[in-house]
Write a protein that holds these residues in place. Structure first.
Motif, PDB file in Angstrom:
ATOM      1  N   ARG A  84       0.856  -1.201   0.000  1.00 27.84           N
ATOM      2  CA  ARG A  84       0.000   0.000   0.000  1.00 27.84           C
ATOM      3  C   ARG A  84       0.886   1.244   0.000  1.00 27.84           C
ATOM      4  O   ARG A  84       1.328   1.710   1.042  1.00 27.84           O
ATOM      5  N   ARG A  85       1.123   1.767  -1.163  1.00 26.74           N
ATOM      6  CA  ARG A  85       1.932   2.981  -1.302  1.00 26.74           C
ATOM      7  C   ARG A  85       1.091   4.201  -0.925  1.00 26.74           C
ATOM      8  O   ARG A  85      -0.093   4.253  -1.233  1.00 26.74           O
ATOM      9  N   VAL A  86       1.724   5.159  -0.259  1.00 24.70           N
ATOM     10  CA  VAL A  86       1.026   6.366   0.183  1.00 24.70           C
ATOM     11  C   VAL A  86       1.685   7.579  -0.477  1.00 24.70           C
ATOM     12  O   VAL A  86       2.849   7.868  -0.222  1.00 24.70           O
ATOM     13  N   TYR A  87       0.933   8.250  -1.327  1.00 24.06           N
ATOM     14  CA  TYR A  87       1.399   9.456  -1.998  1.00 24.06           C
ATOM     15  C   TYR A  87       0.569  10.638  -1.524  1.00 24.06           C
ATOM     16  O   TYR A  87      -0.638  10.523  -1.339  1.00 24.06           O
ATOM     17  N   LYS A  88       1.243  11.780  -1.323  1.00 23.50           N
ATOM     18  CA  LYS A  88       0.531  12.983  -0.886  1.00 23.50           C
ATOM     19  C   LYS A  88       1.071  14.191  -1.630  1.00 23.50           C
ATOM     20  O   LYS A  88       2.250  14.255  -1.956  1.00 23.50           O
ATOM     21  N   GLY A  89       0.186  15.144  -1.833  1.00 27.67           N
ATOM     22  CA  GLY A  89       0.589  16.422  -2.395  1.00 27.67           C
ATOM     23  C   GLY A  89       1.221  17.281  -1.313  1.00 27.67           C
ATOM     24  O   GLY A  89       1.073  17.014  -0.116  1.00 27.67           O
ATOM     25  N   TYR A  90       1.908  18.339  -1.720  1.00 26.73           N
ATOM     26  CA  TYR A  90       2.615  19.150  -0.723  1.00 26.73           C
ATOM     27  C   TYR A  90       1.663  19.835   0.256  1.00 26.73           C
ATOM     28  O   TYR A  90       2.044  20.120   1.394  1.00 26.73           O
ATOM     29  N   GLU A  91       0.419  20.087  -0.149  1.00 25.33           N
ATOM     30  CA  GLU A  91      -0.535  20.737   0.758  1.00 25.33           C
ATOM     31  C   GLU A  91      -0.886  19.841   1.939  1.00 25.33           C
ATOM     32  O   GLU A  91      -1.210  20.331   3.021  1.00 25.33           O
ATOM     33  N   ASP A  92      -0.822  18.533   1.739  1.00 22.49           N
ATOM     34  CA  ASP A  92      -1.191  17.572   2.784  1.00 22.49           C
ATOM     35  C   ASP A  92      -0.030  17.224   3.706  1.00 22.49           C
ATOM     36  O   ASP A  92      -0.194  16.458   4.648  1.00 22.49           O
ATOM     37  N   ILE A  93       1.155  17.759   3.431  1.00 21.90           N
ATOM     38  CA  ILE A  93       2.345  17.373   4.194  1.00 21.90           C
ATOM     39  C   ILE A  93       2.863  18.548   5.028  1.00 21.90           C
ATOM     40  O   ILE A  93       4.026  18.629   5.324  1.00 21.90           O
ATOM     41  N   LYS A  94       2.003  19.474   5.408  1.00 25.75           N
ATOM     42  CA  LYS A  94       2.448  20.677   6.119  1.00 25.75           C
ATOM     43  C   LYS A  94       3.169  20.357   7.420  1.00 25.75           C
ATOM     44  O   LYS A  94       4.342  20.658   7.579  1.00 25.75           O
ATOM     45  N   ARG A  95       2.461  19.754   8.352  1.00 28.95           N
ATOM     46  CA  ARG A  95       3.026  19.509   9.685  1.00 28.95           C
ATOM     47  C   ARG A  95       2.710  18.098  10.131  1.00 28.95           C
ATOM     48  O   ARG A  95       1.713  17.512   9.728  1.00 28.95           O
ATOM     49  N   PHE A  96       3.560  17.592  10.999  1.00 33.08           N
ATOM     50  CA  PHE A  96       3.350  16.275  11.583  1.00 33.08           C
ATOM     51  C   PHE A  96       3.609  16.384  13.079  1.00 33.08           C
ATOM     52  O   PHE A  96       4.631  16.934  13.488  1.00 33.08           O
ATOM     53  N   LYS A  97       2.681  15.909  13.880  1.00 34.97           N
ATOM     54  CA  LYS A  97       2.771  15.989  15.348  1.00 34.97           C
ATOM     55  C   LYS A  97       3.000  17.425  15.810  1.00 34.97           C
ATOM     56  O   LYS A  97       3.856  17.698  16.650  1.00 34.97           O
ATOM     57  N   LEU A 103       8.009  13.895   8.728  1.00 36.28           N
ATOM     58  CA  LEU A 103       7.675  12.914   7.697  1.00 36.28           C
ATOM     59  C   LEU A 103       8.814  12.933   6.678  1.00 36.28           C
ATOM     60  O   LEU A 103       9.275  14.001   6.294  1.00 36.28           O
ATOM     61  N   VAL A 104       9.259  11.765   6.253  1.00 37.07           N
ATOM     62  CA  VAL A 104      10.297  11.668   5.232  1.00 37.07           C
ATOM     63  C   VAL A 104       9.597  11.336   3.919  1.00 37.07           C
ATOM     64  O   VAL A 104       8.888  10.338   3.830  1.00 37.07           O
ATOM     65  N   VAL A 105       9.792  12.199   2.910  1.00 42.41           N
ATOM     66  CA  VAL A 105       9.060  12.087   1.652  1.00 42.41           C
ATOM     67  C   VAL A 105      10.047  11.930   0.494  1.00 42.41           C
ATOM     68  O   VAL A 105      11.009  12.683   0.384  1.00 42.41           O
ATOM     69  N   SER A 106       9.787  10.945  -0.349  1.00 39.41           N
ATOM     70  CA  SER A 106      10.581  10.746  -1.554  1.00 39.41           C
ATOM     71  C   SER A 106       9.928  11.537  -2.686  1.00 39.41           C
ATOM     72  O   SER A 106       8.796  11.259  -3.077  1.00 39.41           O
ATOM     73  N   THR A 107      10.639  12.551  -3.195  1.00 36.19           N
ATOM     74  CA  THR A 107      10.084  13.430  -4.219  1.00 36.19           C
ATOM     75  C   THR A 107      10.945  13.385  -5.473  1.00 36.19           C
ATOM     76  O   THR A 107      11.979  12.718  -5.511  1.00 36.19           O
ATOM     77  N   SER A 108      10.541  14.144  -6.475  1.00 39.52           N
ATOM     78  CA  SER A 108      11.335  14.251  -7.692  1.00 39.52           C
ATOM     79  C   SER A 108      12.614  15.054  -7.452  1.00 39.52           C
ATOM     80  O   SER A 108      13.539  15.000  -8.239  1.00 39.52           O
ATOM     81  N   LYS A 109      12.674  15.772  -6.335  1.00 40.45           N
ATOM     82  CA  LYS A 109      13.860  16.555  -5.977  1.00 40.45           C
ATOM     83  C   LYS A 109      14.691  15.850  -4.903  1.00 40.45           C
ATOM     84  O   LYS A 109      15.505  16.475  -4.242  1.00 40.45           O
ATOM     85  N   GLY A 110      14.463  14.552  -4.698  1.00 39.13           N
ATOM     86  CA  GLY A 110      15.216  13.782  -3.718  1.00 39.13           C
ATOM     87  C   GLY A 110      14.372  13.480  -2.495  1.00 39.13           C
ATOM     88  O   GLY A 110      13.186  13.792  -2.438  1.00 39.13           O
ATOM     89  N   VAL A 111      15.013  12.885  -1.508  1.00 38.70           N
ATOM     90  CA  VAL A 111      14.331  12.552  -0.257  1.00 38.70           C
ATOM     91  C   VAL A 111      14.410  13.764   0.663  1.00 38.70           C
ATOM     92  O   VAL A 111      15.498  14.243   0.979  1.00 38.70           O
ATOM     93  N   LEU A 112      13.229  14.272   1.069  1.00 32.31           N
ATOM     94  CA  LEU A 112      13.158  15.506   1.840  1.00 32.31           C
ATOM     95  C   LEU A 112      12.309  15.321   3.095  1.00 32.31           C
ATOM     96  O   LEU A 112      11.377  14.512   3.098  1.00 32.31           O
ATOM     97  N   PRO A 113      12.595  16.100   4.156  1.00 28.50           N
ATOM     98  CA  PRO A 113      11.667  16.148   5.289  1.00 28.50           C
ATOM     99  C   PRO A 113      10.427  16.953   4.905  1.00 28.50           C
ATOM    100  O   PRO A 113      10.450  17.716   3.936  1.00 28.50           O
ATOM    101  N   ASN A 114       9.353  16.812   5.680  1.00 32.20           N
ATOM    102  CA  ASN A 114       8.081  17.438   5.298  1.00 32.20           C
ATOM    103  C   ASN A 114       8.147  18.957   5.214  1.00 32.20           C
ATOM    104  O   ASN A 114       7.492  19.549   4.359  1.00 32.20           O
ATOM    105  N   ASP A 115       8.918  19.633   6.049  1.00 30.11           N
ATOM    106  CA  ASP A 115       8.960  21.093   5.994  1.00 30.11           C
ATOM    107  C   ASP A 115       9.649  21.597   4.723  1.00 30.11           C
ATOM    108  O   ASP A 115       9.184  22.546   4.091  1.00 30.11           O
ATOM    109  N   GLU A 116      10.738  20.943   4.314  1.00 28.71           N
ATOM    110  CA  GLU A 116      11.400  21.333   3.066  1.00 28.71           C
ATOM    111  C   GLU A 116      10.542  20.978   1.859  1.00 28.71           C
ATOM    112  O   GLU A 116      10.520  21.696   0.866  1.00 28.71           O
ATOM    113  N   ASP A 117       9.829  19.858   1.966  1.00 26.45           N
ATOM    114  CA  ASP A 117       8.934  19.419   0.899  1.00 26.45           C
ATOM    115  C   ASP A 117       7.842  20.464   0.662  1.00 26.45           C
ATOM    116  O   ASP A 117       7.522  20.777  -0.477  1.00 26.45           O
TER     117      ASP A 117
END
Length: 131
Positions: A84-97, A103-117
């Motif tokens: 079950r792969r989980v993909y999210k847009g940048y609007e849904d990855i604003k803050r965690f806890k 949150l560690v996100v794999s993007t087209s610009k590399g692996v980024l934390p949620n704030d940089e994403d």
């Protein structure tokens, strides 16, 4: 044979932190190395080092503890799994806890934390969460 190297690495980190170990050894992959780089930047681990043993590679991770000897890592979870792969847009990855977790996100610009994403305005596959 192991299907999910990231899940195995996160489990090894979680178990080593619960036992109070200083160093743990993980199997190497480029994605695991990128995830550990994010963990190091955010202050969840002390450091990591890639070790070559013949034709195999391993990663030694030095864990981080506070002044009372408690692990800095409270919880680490794999979010996107092979079934079950989980993909999210940048609007849904604003803050965690409420900003205490990452949150560690794999993007087209590399692996980024949620704030940089969010700043880069790119979505991607949510690999794991840590706090």
């Amino acid at each position: 044979m192991m299907n999910d190297i990231i899940a195995d690495g996160l489990t090894r980190i979680r178990n080593a932190a619960m036992r109070g170990l200083e160093v743990t050894k993980l199997n190497h992959s480029k994605l695991m190395e990128a995830v550990l780089k994010v963990f190091e930047e955010k202050g969840y681990i002390e450091s990591f080092k890639v070790i070559e043993d013949g034709n195999k590679k391993f990663i030694n991770v030095t864990l981080k503890y506070d002044e009372n000897g408690n692990s800095v890592i409270r919880e680490v979870k794999k979010v996107s799994k092979p079934g079950r792969r989980v993909y999210k847009g940048y609007e849904d990855i604003k803050r965690f806890k409420n900003g205490y977790g990452t949150l560690v996100v794999s993007t087209s610009k590399g692996v980024l934390p949620n704030d940089e994403d969010y700043k880069e305005k790119v979505g991607g596959e949510v690999i794991c969460s840590i706090w």
